[in-house]
Design a protein around this motif. Structure first.
Motif, PDB file in Angstrom:
ATOM      1  N   LEU A 236       0.833  -1.200   0.000  1.00 21.77           N
ATOM      2  CA  LEU A 236       0.000   0.000   0.000  1.00 21.77           C
ATOM      3  C   LEU A 236       0.870   1.254   0.000  1.00 21.77           C
ATOM      4  O   LEU A 236       0.586   2.213  -0.724  1.00 21.77           O
ATOM      5  CB  LEU A 236      -0.922  -0.005   1.214  1.00 21.77           C
ATOM      6  N   ARG A 237       1.926   1.258   0.809  1.00 19.10           N
ATOM      7  CA  ARG A 237       2.814   2.423   0.864  1.00 19.10           C
ATOM      8  C   ARG A 237       3.386   2.722  -0.521  1.00 19.10           C
ATOM      9  O   ARG A 237       3.402   3.880  -0.959  1.00 19.10           O
ATOM     10  CB  ARG A 237       3.950   2.177   1.854  1.00 19.10           C
ATOM     11  N   GLN A 238       3.853   1.689  -1.217  1.00 18.17           N
ATOM     12  CA  GLN A 238       4.426   1.899  -2.541  1.00 18.17           C
ATOM     13  C   GLN A 238       3.379   2.426  -3.525  1.00 18.17           C
ATOM     14  O   GLN A 238       3.664   3.319  -4.325  1.00 18.17           O
ATOM     15  CB  GLN A 238       5.036   0.599  -3.074  1.00 18.17           C
ATOM     16  N   ALA A 239       2.174   1.887  -3.444  1.00 21.95           N
ATOM     17  CA  ALA A 239       1.109   2.349  -4.345  1.00 21.95           C
ATOM     18  C   ALA A 239       0.778   3.822  -4.094  1.00 21.95           C
ATOM     19  O   ALA A 239       0.590   4.598  -5.046  1.00 21.95           O
ATOM     20  CB  ALA A 239      -0.141   1.490  -4.152  1.00 21.95           C
ATOM     21  N   LEU A 240       0.729   4.220  -2.832  1.00 25.24           N
ATOM     22  CA  LEU A 240       0.414   5.615  -2.506  1.00 25.24           C
ATOM     23  C   LEU A 240       1.542   6.549  -2.904  1.00 25.24           C
ATOM     24  O   LEU A 240       1.288   7.691  -3.324  1.00 25.24           O
ATOM     25  CB  LEU A 240       0.116   5.741  -1.010  1.00 25.24           C
ATOM     26  N   VAL A 241       2.778   6.093  -2.775  1.00 28.61           N
ATOM     27  CA  VAL A 241       3.911   6.888  -3.247  1.00 28.61           C
ATOM     28  C   VAL A 241       3.790   7.120  -4.749  1.00 28.61           C
ATOM     29  O   VAL A 241       3.954   8.239  -5.242  1.00 28.61           O
ATOM     30  CB  VAL A 241       5.252   6.189  -2.919  1.00 28.61           C
ATOM     31  N   ASN A 242       3.486   6.069  -5.486  1.00 28.71           N
ATOM     32  CA  ASN A 242       3.365   6.187  -6.933  1.00 28.71           C
ATOM     33  C   ASN A 242       2.178   7.050  -7.352  1.00 28.71           C
ATOM     34  O   ASN A 242       2.183   7.655  -8.429  1.00 28.71           O
ATOM     35  CB  ASN A 242       3.247   4.799  -7.564  1.00 28.71           C
ATOM     36  N   LEU A 243       1.180   7.106  -6.494  1.00 29.00           N
ATOM     37  CA  LEU A 243       0.003   7.934  -6.791  1.00 29.00           C
ATOM     38  C   LEU A 243       0.371   9.417  -6.832  1.00 29.00           C
ATOM     39  O   LEU A 243      -0.281  10.212  -7.516  1.00 29.00           O
ATOM     40  CB  LEU A 243      -1.081   7.679  -5.744  1.00 29.00           C
ATOM     41  N   GLU A 244       1.402   9.796  -6.107  1.00 27.01           N
ATOM     42  CA  GLU A 244       1.830  11.197  -6.059  1.00 27.01           C
ATOM     43  C   GLU A 244       3.057  11.449  -6.934  1.00 27.01           C
ATOM     44  O   GLU A 244       3.620  12.542  -6.933  1.00 27.01           O
ATOM     45  CB  GLU A 244       2.152  11.588  -4.609  1.00 27.01           C
ATOM     46  N   ALA A 245       3.499  10.442  -7.679  1.00 18.80           N
ATOM     47  CA  ALA A 245       4.750  10.545  -8.429  1.00 18.80           C
ATOM     48  C   ALA A 245       4.635  11.485  -9.620  1.00 18.80           C
ATOM     49  O   ALA A 245       3.586  11.598 -10.260  1.00 18.80           O
ATOM     50  CB  ALA A 245       5.180   9.163  -8.894  1.00 18.80           C
ATOM     51  N   GLU A 246       5.756  12.143  -9.914  1.00 14.83           N
ATOM     52  CA  GLU A 246       5.862  13.043 -11.052  1.00 14.83           C
ATOM     53  C   GLU A 246       6.589  12.332 -12.197  1.00 14.83           C
ATOM     54  O   GLU A 246       7.311  11.358 -11.966  1.00 14.83           O
ATOM     55  CB  GLU A 246       6.661  14.295 -10.653  1.00 14.83           C
ATOM     56  N   PRO A 247       6.397  12.792 -13.437  1.00 16.41           N
ATOM     57  CA  PRO A 247       7.128  12.183 -14.549  1.00 16.41           C
ATOM     58  C   PRO A 247       8.637  12.255 -14.320  1.00 16.41           C
ATOM     59  O   PRO A 247       9.169  13.280 -13.899  1.00 16.41           O
ATOM     60  CB  PRO A 247       6.705  13.029 -15.753  1.00 16.41           C
ATOM     61  N   ALA A 248       9.314  11.158 -14.569  1.00 11.29           N
ATOM     62  CA  ALA A 248      10.755  11.097 -14.358  1.00 11.29           C
ATOM     63  C   ALA A 248      11.489  11.891 -15.430  1.00 11.29           C
ATOM     64  O   ALA A 248      11.086  11.906 -16.587  1.00 11.29           O
ATOM     65  CB  ALA A 248      11.216   9.650 -14.373  1.00 11.29           C
ATOM     66  N   PRO A 249      12.575  12.547 -15.038  1.00 16.64           N
ATOM     67  CA  PRO A 249      13.374  13.260 -16.032  1.00 16.64           C
ATOM     68  C   PRO A 249      14.192  12.286 -16.866  1.00 16.64           C
ATOM     69  O   PRO A 249      14.439  11.150 -16.465  1.00 16.64           O
ATOM     70  CB  PRO A 249      14.289  14.135 -15.169  1.00 16.64           C
ATOM     71  N   ALA A 250      14.617  12.719 -18.022  1.00 18.77           N
ATOM     72  CA  ALA A 250      15.484  11.914 -18.877  1.00 18.77           C
ATOM     73  C   ALA A 250      16.830  12.601 -18.974  1.00 18.77           C
ATOM     74  O   ALA A 250      16.913  13.824 -19.023  1.00 18.77           O
ATOM     75  CB  ALA A 250      14.860  11.756 -20.263  1.00 18.77           C
ATOM     76  N   GLY A 251      17.884  11.815 -18.960  1.00 18.26           N
ATOM     77  CA  GLY A 251      19.220  12.390 -19.057  1.00 18.26           C
ATOM     78  C   GLY A 251      20.235  11.554 -18.308  1.00 18.26           C
ATOM     79  O   GLY A 251      19.983  10.397 -17.959  1.00 18.26           O
TER      80      GLY A 251
END
Length: 475
Positions: free
Chosen positions: A223-238
């Protein structure tokens, strides 16, 4: 390890002396080989979307007969354990010896080491009790947060008996329990759905893993991981400095580096590490070990599937390549000793060099110091699927939990981060190694040449500089 196990031959009304005579005839003139007998029970339950979706119980047995001559191997297997079936197999594998006059290899060394109990986990809680437990886990997860929209809980148990008979009369067996509990959770907020998953397991009965404190931890982590991902922003590339977390991120080490240290790839010179024994292949401080002797671990074995006791094999020591993981055939052809890494999925599969528990040892740095050293980077805590090319060592791995690192501080969670690079090259870019080495929670399964076997991974917090990160946002 003792020779006491369930007598699969006797259970099928086949006398050991008669089986030995057939095996001896089949392997006469071969370099190596064995009769591998297996009895296998497995059970799997999946509770999904509030109901029991899948329940299966399977019992299987059979044998595999192998004759090795030079670089060739003849293999025949059958689900029928009988004198007639064994004779047919002996006729089939004999073809590999045509024109070959071998010197039969010595039997594996014996040991009394026993790394796990032999209790059958399937003889534990009743079917009804297991279903009730899965329903309780489902209810716990749903009650923990109103954003939970889907819960999937799986519980698996295996009890495997193996009996290995060689032409010289050497006979040894093993009884192997294996269990796993896994919880996957989907959460939703404002039409956005994300998931998280966590599991645990090992070579023992269900007891420790279905205790309330254990399964609640598994569900809460998912559940913790799912909730973290719910607030996640698009990852940068580079290109970024990347810090890998302890434990399960060792799966990247396993895939991108571990396979390249297996004996067959190096004998055939298809590994990026072929011919580099004694040379520096990693940064100072990097020590990588494969250890099949850790009690109760998912990747551990008292003996491998050729009858060789497993061992603690140092692969890379302080950055220098010192060894490979070997089965009997590749060790003989390379003039080395077997390391107890000859593994097979079942009696229907031929053995090959495979990992057991593969991990990097810890260093001297506090994990906070490692994180604090990064000015602009990525902190990768958990991984999902990936792809690796053994010859080049190039890999692509998907991060299932990752964060932005800015001025030594953990920032926003990231979605869609992918690590791209080369295993051998990444080893030379390790800059800091934490003192918090940890093994994974007991969930790993490794695939190679169509065969899957249980494994363990591990590592400490570790900083790798200048890794390519694939993402959907600009840096």
């Amino acid at each position: 390890m003792t020779d006491e196990t369930i007598d699969i031959l006797a259970a099928n009304d086949l006398e050991a002396e008669k089986a030995l005579a057939i095996v001896g005839g089949a392997l006469d003139g071969a370099d190596d080989g064995e009769l591998f007998l297996e009895y296998h029970q497995s059970e799997g339950l999946v509770f999904d979307n509030g109901r029991l979706k899948q329940a299966n119980f399977d019992t299987a047995q059979g044998f595999g007969l192998r004759a090795v001559a030079g670089e060739a191997a003849g293999y025949a297997h059958s689900g029928e354990i009988s004198k007639a079936a064994l004779k047919r197999a002996a006729d089939a594998v004999g073809a590999v010896k045509h024109g070959h006059a071998g010197s039969y290899a010595a039997a594996p060394a014996r040991t009394n080491q026993r790394l796990y109990g032999d209790d059958n986990p399937l003889g534990g809680p009743s079917f009804e009790e297991k279903v009730k437990l899965l329903a309780e886990i489902d209810a716990h997860a749903r009650a923990a947060d109103p954003r939970v929209v889907q819960v999937s809980v799986s519980l698996y148990g295996v009890w495997q008996v193996v009996d290995i008979l060689r032409a010289d009369g050497h006979r040894i067996g093993d009884i192997r329990p294996l269990v796993r509990l896994n919880v996957s959770i989907v959460v939703e907020k404002d039409g956005r759905r994300e998931s998280g998953s966590y599991g645990t397991g090992g070579r023992e009965g269900f007891g420790r893993f279905i205790a309330a404190e254990s399964w609640k931890h598994v569900a809460d982590e998912a559940l913790r991981q799912a909730l973290v991902n719910l607030e996640a922003e698009p990852a940068p590339a580079g290109e970024f400095d990347v810090v890998l977390g302890p434990g399960w991120p060792g799966i990247l080490l396993h895939e991108a580096i571990g396979h390249g240290l297996e004996g067959d790839f190096n004998r055939k010179k298809t590994s990026a590490f072929a011919g580099l024994l004694g040379e520096r292949v990693a940064s100072p401080g990097v020590t990588v070990i494969d250890d099949g002797t850790i009690p109760d671990r998912r990747g551990s074995l008292s003996i491998d599937d050729e009858g060789t006791p497993t061992s603690r094999t140092v692969l890379i020591e302080d950055g220098v390549l010192t060894g490979y993981m070997q089965d009997r055939q590749n060790a003989r052809l390379m003039g080395m000793e077997p390391t107890g890494n000859g593994r097979r999925q079942s009696y229907a599969h031929i053995p090959m060099p495979r990992m057991t528990n593969t991990f990097m040892l810890g260093g001297d740095h506090d994990p906070g110091e490692v994180l604090g050293s990064v000015k602009d980077g990525i902190y990768a805590v958990s991984f999902g699927g990936g792809q690796v090319d053994i010859t080049s060592g190039k890999f692509v791995f998907n991060c299932t939990e990752a964060y932005r690192l800015k001025d030594g501080r953990i920032g926003a969670p990231l979605k869609g981060a992918m690590l791209i690079g080369s295993g051998p090259e990444s080893l030379t870019r390790v800059k800091m190694i934490g003192n918090d080495m940890a093994l994974d929670s007991g969930i790993g399964t490794c695939g190679k040449a169509g065969q899957g076997v249980p494994v363990g991974v591990g590592q400490p917090t570790m900083r790798i500089d200048k890794m390519t990160v694939g993402g959907t946002a600009t840096a």
